[in-house]
Design a protein around this motif. Sequence first.
Motif, PDB file in Angstrom:
ATOM      1  N   ALA A  16      12.668  15.274  40.832  1.00 26.44           N
ATOM      2  CA  ALA A  16      14.135  15.214  41.242  1.00 26.44           C
ATOM      3  C   ALA A  16      14.572  16.579  41.198  1.00 26.44           C
ATOM      4  O   ALA A  16      15.645  17.200  42.115  1.00 26.44           O
ATOM      5  CB  ALA A  16      14.980  14.408  40.183  1.00 26.44           C
ATOM      6  N   GLU A  17      14.031  17.468  40.456  1.00 27.30           N
ATOM      7  CA  GLU A  17      14.501  18.898  40.364  1.00 27.30           C
ATOM      8  C   GLU A  17      14.148  19.618  41.672  1.00 27.30           C
ATOM      9  O   GLU A  17      14.586  20.606  42.177  1.00 27.30           O
ATOM     10  CB  GLU A  17      13.800  19.825  39.033  1.00 27.30           C
ATOM     11  N   ASP A  18      12.876  19.235  42.087  1.00 27.12           N
ATOM     12  CA  ASP A  18      12.216  19.914  43.526  1.00 27.12           C
ATOM     13  C   ASP A  18      13.313  19.534  44.675  1.00 27.12           C
ATOM     14  O   ASP A  18      13.589  20.477  45.221  1.00 27.12           O
ATOM     15  CB  ASP A  18      11.079  19.446  43.757  1.00 27.12           C
ATOM     16  N   TRP A  19      13.580  18.385  44.709  1.00 27.99           N
ATOM     17  CA  TRP A  19      14.683  17.669  45.645  1.00 27.99           C
ATOM     18  C   TRP A  19      15.743  18.224  45.721  1.00 27.99           C
ATOM     19  O   TRP A  19      16.812  18.588  46.643  1.00 27.99           O
ATOM     20  CB  TRP A  19      14.423  16.237  45.867  1.00 27.99           C
ATOM     21  N   SER A  20      16.298  18.455  44.447  1.00 25.90           N
ATOM     22  CA  SER A  20      17.709  18.962  44.117  1.00 25.90           C
ATOM     23  C   SER A  20      17.865  20.542  44.666  1.00 25.90           C
ATOM     24  O   SER A  20      18.625  21.021  45.177  1.00 25.90           O
ATOM     25  CB  SER A  20      18.122  19.032  42.767  1.00 25.90           C
ATOM     26  N   LEU A  21      16.633  21.280  44.363  1.00 25.31           N
ATOM     27  CA  LEU A  21      16.596  22.630  44.773  1.00 25.31           C
ATOM     28  C   LEU A  21      16.571  22.614  46.316  1.00 25.31           C
ATOM     29  O   LEU A  21      17.308  23.405  46.867  1.00 25.31           O
ATOM     30  CB  LEU A  21      15.274  23.360  44.281  1.00 25.31           C
ATOM     31  N   ILE A  22      15.761  21.764  46.806  1.00 27.59           N
ATOM     32  CA  ILE A  22      15.624  21.903  48.357  1.00 27.59           C
ATOM     33  C   ILE A  22      16.990  21.428  49.088  1.00 27.59           C
ATOM     34  O   ILE A  22      17.476  22.248  49.821  1.00 27.59           O
ATOM     35  CB  ILE A  22      14.306  20.873  48.657  1.00 27.59           C
ATOM     36  N   ALA A  23      17.700  20.405  48.448  1.00 24.54           N
ATOM     37  CA  ALA A  23      19.141  19.916  48.872  1.00 24.54           C
ATOM     38  C   ALA A  23      19.930  21.199  48.602  1.00 24.54           C
ATOM     39  O   ALA A  23      20.655  21.267  49.705  1.00 24.54           O
ATOM     40  CB  ALA A  23      19.427  18.711  48.078  1.00 24.54           C
ATOM     41  N   SER A  24      19.886  22.122  47.862  1.00 25.94           N
ATOM     42  CA  SER A  24      20.830  23.191  47.684  1.00 25.94           C
ATOM     43  C   SER A  24      20.682  23.993  48.703  1.00 25.94           C
ATOM     44  O   SER A  24      21.662  24.797  48.857  1.00 25.94           O
ATOM     45  CB  SER A  24      20.422  23.871  46.187  1.00 25.94           C
ATOM     46  N   HIS A  25      19.361  24.110  49.324  1.00 24.71           N
ATOM     47  CA  HIS A  25      19.128  25.185  50.490  1.00 24.71           C
ATOM     48  C   HIS A  25      19.483  24.729  51.820  1.00 24.71           C
ATOM     49  O   HIS A  25      19.664  25.221  52.840  1.00 24.71           O
ATOM     50  CB  HIS A  25      17.586  25.632  50.681  1.00 24.71           C
ATOM     51  N   PHE A  26      19.852  23.076  51.966  1.00 24.17           N
ATOM     52  CA  PHE A  26      19.859  22.447  53.222  1.00 24.17           C
ATOM     53  C   PHE A  26      21.119  22.917  53.823  1.00 24.17           C
ATOM     54  O   PHE A  26      21.336  23.298  55.171  1.00 24.17           O
ATOM     55  CB  PHE A  26      19.965  21.072  52.962  1.00 24.17           C
ATOM     56  N   ARG A  27      22.507  22.932  52.980  1.00 18.02           N
ATOM     57  CA  ARG A  27      23.754  23.086  53.587  1.00 18.02           C
ATOM     58  C   ARG A  27      23.583  24.344  54.262  1.00 18.02           C
ATOM     59  O   ARG A  27      24.488  24.632  55.278  1.00 18.02           O
ATOM     60  CB  ARG A  27      24.800  22.927  52.571  1.00 18.02           C
ATOM     61  N   PRO A  28      23.491  25.703  53.561  1.00 10.94           N
ATOM     62  CA  PRO A  28      23.632  26.814  54.142  1.00 10.94           C
ATOM     63  C   PRO A  28      22.651  26.945  55.164  1.00 10.94           C
ATOM     64  O   PRO A  28      22.981  27.600  56.319  1.00 10.94           O
ATOM     65  CB  PRO A  28      22.898  27.950  52.923  1.00 10.94           C
ATOM     66  N   PHE A  29      21.312  26.440  55.298  1.00  9.41           N
ATOM     67  CA  PHE A  29      20.660  26.283  56.515  1.00  9.41           C
ATOM     68  C   PHE A  29      21.367  25.694  57.697  1.00  9.41           C
ATOM     69  O   PHE A  29      21.493  26.281  58.852  1.00  9.41           O
ATOM     70  CB  PHE A  29      19.228  25.941  56.136  1.00  9.41           C
ATOM     71  N   ALA A  30      21.779  24.483  57.205  1.00 11.87           N
ATOM     72  CA  ALA A  30      22.396  23.514  58.405  1.00 11.87           C
ATOM     73  C   ALA A  30      23.702  24.379  58.774  1.00 11.87           C
ATOM     74  O   ALA A  30      23.976  24.124  60.180  1.00 11.87           O
ATOM     75  CB  ALA A  30      22.827  22.309  57.805  1.00 11.87           C
ATOM     76  N   GLN A  31      24.481  24.994  58.242  1.00 13.22           N
ATOM     77  CA  GLN A  31      25.641  25.816  58.645  1.00 13.22           C
ATOM     78  C   GLN A  31      25.169  27.014  59.676  1.00 13.22           C
ATOM     79  O   GLN A  31      26.055  27.415  60.502  1.00 13.22           O
ATOM     80  CB  GLN A  31      26.357  26.516  57.478  1.00 13.22           C
ATOM     81  N   GLN A  32      23.836  27.263  59.784  1.00  9.41           N
ATOM     82  CA  GLN A  32      23.536  28.397  60.455  1.00  9.41           C
ATOM     83  C   GLN A  32      22.951  27.756  61.868  1.00  9.41           C
ATOM     84  O   GLN A  32      22.604  28.703  62.766  1.00  9.41           O
ATOM     85  CB  GLN A  32      22.452  29.077  59.817  1.00  9.41           C
ATOM     86  N   LEU A  33      23.093  26.340  62.233  1.00  6.79           N
ATOM     87  CA  LEU A  33      22.581  25.797  63.436  1.00  6.79           C
ATOM     88  C   LEU A  33      23.320  26.342  64.702  1.00  6.79           C
ATOM     89  O   LEU A  33      22.815  26.831  65.619  1.00  6.79           O
ATOM     90  CB  LEU A  33      22.767  24.367  63.296  1.00  6.79           C
ATOM     91  N   PRO A  34      24.616  26.619  64.655  1.00  5.75           N
ATOM     92  CA  PRO A  34      25.182  27.079  65.793  1.00  5.75           C
ATOM     93  C   PRO A  34      24.550  28.632  66.213  1.00  5.75           C
ATOM     94  O   PRO A  34      24.411  29.076  67.319  1.00  5.75           O
ATOM     95  CB  PRO A  34      26.996  27.326  65.516  1.00  5.75           C
ATOM     96  N   ASP A  35      24.285  29.448  65.107  1.00  6.75           N
ATOM     97  CA  ASP A  35      23.487  30.645  65.426  1.00  6.75           C
ATOM     98  C   ASP A  35      22.274  30.281  66.024  1.00  6.75           C
ATOM     99  O   ASP A  35      22.003  31.043  67.049  1.00  6.75           O
ATOM    100  CB  ASP A  35      23.328  31.551  64.097  1.00  6.75           C
ATOM    101  N   ARG A  36      21.587  29.403  65.661  1.00  3.64           N
ATOM    102  CA  ARG A  36      20.233  29.322  66.180  1.00  3.64           C
ATOM    103  C   ARG A  36      20.299  28.895  67.723  1.00  3.64           C
ATOM    104  O   ARG A  36      19.390  29.127  68.465  1.00  3.64           O
ATOM    105  CB  ARG A  36      19.397  28.298  65.293  1.00  3.64           C
ATOM    106  N   ILE A  37      21.184  27.963  67.838  1.00  2.67           N
ATOM    107  CA  ILE A  37      21.522  27.361  69.215  1.00  2.67           C
ATOM    108  C   ILE A  37      21.940  28.507  70.105  1.00  2.67           C
ATOM    109  O   ILE A  37      21.282  28.618  71.224  1.00  2.67           O
ATOM    110  CB  ILE A  37      22.594  26.312  69.278  1.00  2.67           C
ATOM    111  N   LEU A  38      22.828  29.555  69.831  1.00  3.29           N
ATOM    112  CA  LEU A  38      23.082  30.741  70.651  1.00  3.29           C
ATOM    113  C   LEU A  38      21.843  31.387  70.998  1.00  3.29           C
ATOM    114  O   LEU A  38      21.702  31.992  71.944  1.00  3.29           O
ATOM    115  CB  LEU A  38      24.327  31.302  69.938  1.00  3.29           C
TER     116      LEU A  38
END
Length: 188
Positions: A16-38
């Motif tokens: 659960a700790e591993d997946w909590s850590l991974i989940a904490s990284h997901f939102r900032p990564f997902a928010q950069q999607l427009p930059d990756r698309i550009l």
Amino acid sequence: MSEQRATFRAMQEGTAEDWSLIASHFRPFAQQLPDRILTHLKLLDGDFGGFPIDRLQHSLQTATRAHRDGRDEEYVICALLHDIGDTLGSYNHPDIAAAMLKPFVSAENLWMVEKHGVFQGYYFFHHLGMDRHLREQFKDHPLYQRTAEFCALYDAPAFDPDYPTEPLSFFEPMLRRVFARPRQSMYA
């Protein structure tokens, strides 16, 4: 300082700790999607593939035409991204664009992007010894006319080197709004 990472070597070992850590990284990564698309769109710059204009200009011109015709932002962004898959999916570029757009756009716009390749073929398949009427397999589909219209009004005529086309920066705020929040995703 090194980034904290999960400790497992196989997913089934994750805690659960591993997946909590991974989940904490997901939102900032997902928010950069427009930059990756550009960034990926910019890969189309200078890629002519024999066409009169490069693939980026074609994408920009398709979106500009849709925008000037009063289409909503989501439709315009679908027009902008309809060929983004050209570099990664030479044999299925509409599927790549559709997969990328799927969480963010309506079912109608998604179908239009996903099927635009076979509809666009009406204008050139016969020159390659193919059946230009392949799109007729969808003639009874409720989105047939919408997709045929997208190709006729925006995609097919968007190869004009003299057309006054908006720059990518014009579409960036629209792209960021469309990709701000997924409508449907198991990860949202």
